[in-house]
Design an enzyme around this catalytic site. Structure first.
Site, PDB file in Angstrom:
ATOM      1  N   ASP A  60       0.841  -1.200   0.000  1.00 53.80           N
ATOM      2  CA  ASP A  60       0.000   0.000   0.000  1.00 53.80           C
ATOM      3  C   ASP A  60       0.882   1.259   0.000  1.00 53.80           C
ATOM      4  O   ASP A  60       0.662   2.184  -0.791  1.00 53.80           O
ATOM      5  CB  ASP A  60      -0.893  -0.046   1.251  1.00 53.80           C
ATOM      6  N   LYS A 119       1.546   4.421  -2.939  1.00 58.60           N
ATOM      7  CA  LYS A 119       1.493   5.854  -2.629  1.00 58.60           C
ATOM      8  C   LYS A 119       2.831   6.524  -2.946  1.00 58.60           C
ATOM      9  O   LYS A 119       2.869   7.667  -3.432  1.00 58.60           O
ATOM     10  CB  LYS A 119       1.117   6.043  -1.162  1.00 58.60           C
TER      11      LYS A 119
END
Ligand code: NAP
Length: 429
Positions: free
Chosen positions: A202, A206
């Site tokens: 994750d 980003k």
């Protein structure tokens, strides 16, 4: 004010989507005043149509998301389904049928951002995704617009709340990884399968998005070096404390010293307690940005959750609606710099290495020789011994990751080195 409403379709009505719908309804008058026209929820696509959706008229619910985005009268499509498909196809179809798009989908933007931006540009539409990185925290727009006249050199962020919660627990209570993860799961901070968070996937998505925007360069997900935080131990925190540091899972995007290349990486790292990121507790997120003219900036807040994430989605929705009314589009992809993305081996930083060694004369000299042979200069060494075994903690000056990897490989081959207990990068100094 224009009386004809702008039509908005919502794709997904889960944690984030339901809050987007709620705010659109409860703040309708304020949103209309800020935009200059009312905003109408024209349809809501979901997977399970029979679920009760408070505040959403049943006639707006559909399971046919494709038909919804093909209507042809939509101004904005808000995609909060998540994942790659069908989100990607639905966004492409929305552009083809005249709508602009707001998305919260980091996985999709990190993987296919370039193609989606190209599709938006081809159709003269907006693609906004403030909510895709660090939830409520304004970050994409500050980087893309407020800092558009500056030169960003470094972005250092805690961009995953689950892992920050776990590491913070370990730091403050002395808990081990599993115990802290169990508590995060019980409190709803970690999903049943926490892999995407704890293995850094994750955060890597980003990092790819942030690096691309910060450095005006396409950074693919594959370009981001990734290490999870499942191996961090209570002993690592004890060592960090002795150095006046704590441990955070960081996303680090950097321009090389000569400005000719960039790097993006995600891994656990020690940071000094005096660094502003060290005080980011619980599930909060924060991103520290360093630029030529502005200097150091810190963005802090809730990085997830229905309402906080919906706040970012609504901010994008207002911006996109204003653009629509003005017959304009906002800034699209800026990748003109096209800097090469260097591999991890070229990253230069400091290291904290913990070795289990034989407690006998000459070991320290042997270890120091290996470091010297690989061009890695030692800053401090701490030795503790008992019962013929000892631990040696070496902190280096700045060295390349490639040099460090070579050093560790050679250390493992020394008879007197029983094992390499941990290797941790030291950042934020
Ligand atoms: N949750 C957060 O804190 C957070 C923070 C930042 C960004 N985001 C991003 O926001 C997005 C949405 O996350 P979320 O937490 O709201 O997810 P979620 O709670 O799982 O909601 C997903 C929604 O999409 C619907 N859906 C799934 N497949 C569909 C399909 N094929 N066609 C139509 N609808 C479909 C689901 O329908 P049903 O309701 O019928 O199941 C549900 O309403 C993701 O990209 C996520 O990464 C989330």
């Amino acid at each position: 004010m224009r009386t004809r409403p702008l039509k908005v379709a919502l794709l997904g009505c889960g944690v984030v989507g339901s809050e987007v719908a709620r705010i659109m309804t409860t703040h309708a008058d304020d949103l209309a005043a800020r935009i200059g026209a009312p905003v109408e929820l024209a349809g809501v696509a979901v997977r399970r149509p029979d679920r009760v959706r408070e505040g959403i008229p049943a006639e707006l619910i559909t399971t046919d998301a494709t038909a919804l985005v093909k209507r042809g009268d939509l101004d904005v499509v808000v995609e909060v389904i998540g994942g790659i498909e069908p989100a990607r196809s639905l966004i492409a179809t929305a552009f083809e049928h005249g709508a602009s798009v707001v998305s919260a989908n980091k996985a999709l933007l990190a993987q296919d951002g370039a193609a989606l931006h190209a599709a938006a540009e081809e159709h003269g539409k907006d693609l906004y995704y403030e909510a895709a990185v660090a939830g409520a925290i304004p970050l994409i727009r500050p980087l893309r617009e407020s800092l558009a006249g500056d030169k960003v050199n470094r972005v250092l962020g805690i961009v995953n709340g689950t892992t920050n919660f776990i590491l913070d627990k370990m730091d403050t209570t002395g808990a081990g990884y599993q115990e802290a993860l169990d508590e995060a799961t019980a409190l709803g901070y970690a999903e049943a399968d926490p892999t995407a968070d704890v293995e850094g996937f994750d955060a890597a998505a980003k990092a790819a998005i942030l690096a691309g925007i910060a450095f005006h360069t396409r950074v693919r997900l594959d370009d981001v070096y990734r290490e999870g935080m499942t191996e961090v131990t209570a002993a690592d925190f004890a060592s960090a404390k002795e150095m006046g540091c704590t441990i955070k899972l960081l996303a680090i995007c950097e321009r090389a010293a000569d400005g000719a290349s960039v790097t993006a990486r995600v891994h656990p790292a020690m940071i000094p307690l005096t660094h502003p990121l060290a005080s980011v507790r619980g599930a909060y997120n924060a991103v520290f940005v360093e630029s030529d003219a502005a200097g150091q900036l810190m963005f802090y807040g809730p990085g997830a959750g229905g309402a906080p994430t919906a706040s970012a989605v609504l901010g994008d929705l207002v911006a996109v609606c204003r653009n629509r009314l003005n017959g304009a589009t906002g800034p699209g992809e800026s990748a003109y710099a096209a800097l090469p993305v260097s591999p991890m081996g070229e990253v230069v930083t400091r290291y904290h290495i913990s070795l289990d060694v034989a407690d006998k004369p000459g070991v320290l000299a042997q270890v120091a020789t290996v470091f010297a042979e690989h061009g890695v200069s030692i800053d401090t060494v701490r030795q503790q011994g008992k019962d013929g075994e000892a631990s040696l903690v070496v902190v280096t000056h700045r060295a390349s990751d490639a040099a460090l990897v070579g050093t560790v490989e050679a250390l493992r081959n020394l008879d007197t080195v029983r094992g390499v207990a941990s290797i941790m990068r030291v950042e934020g100094e």
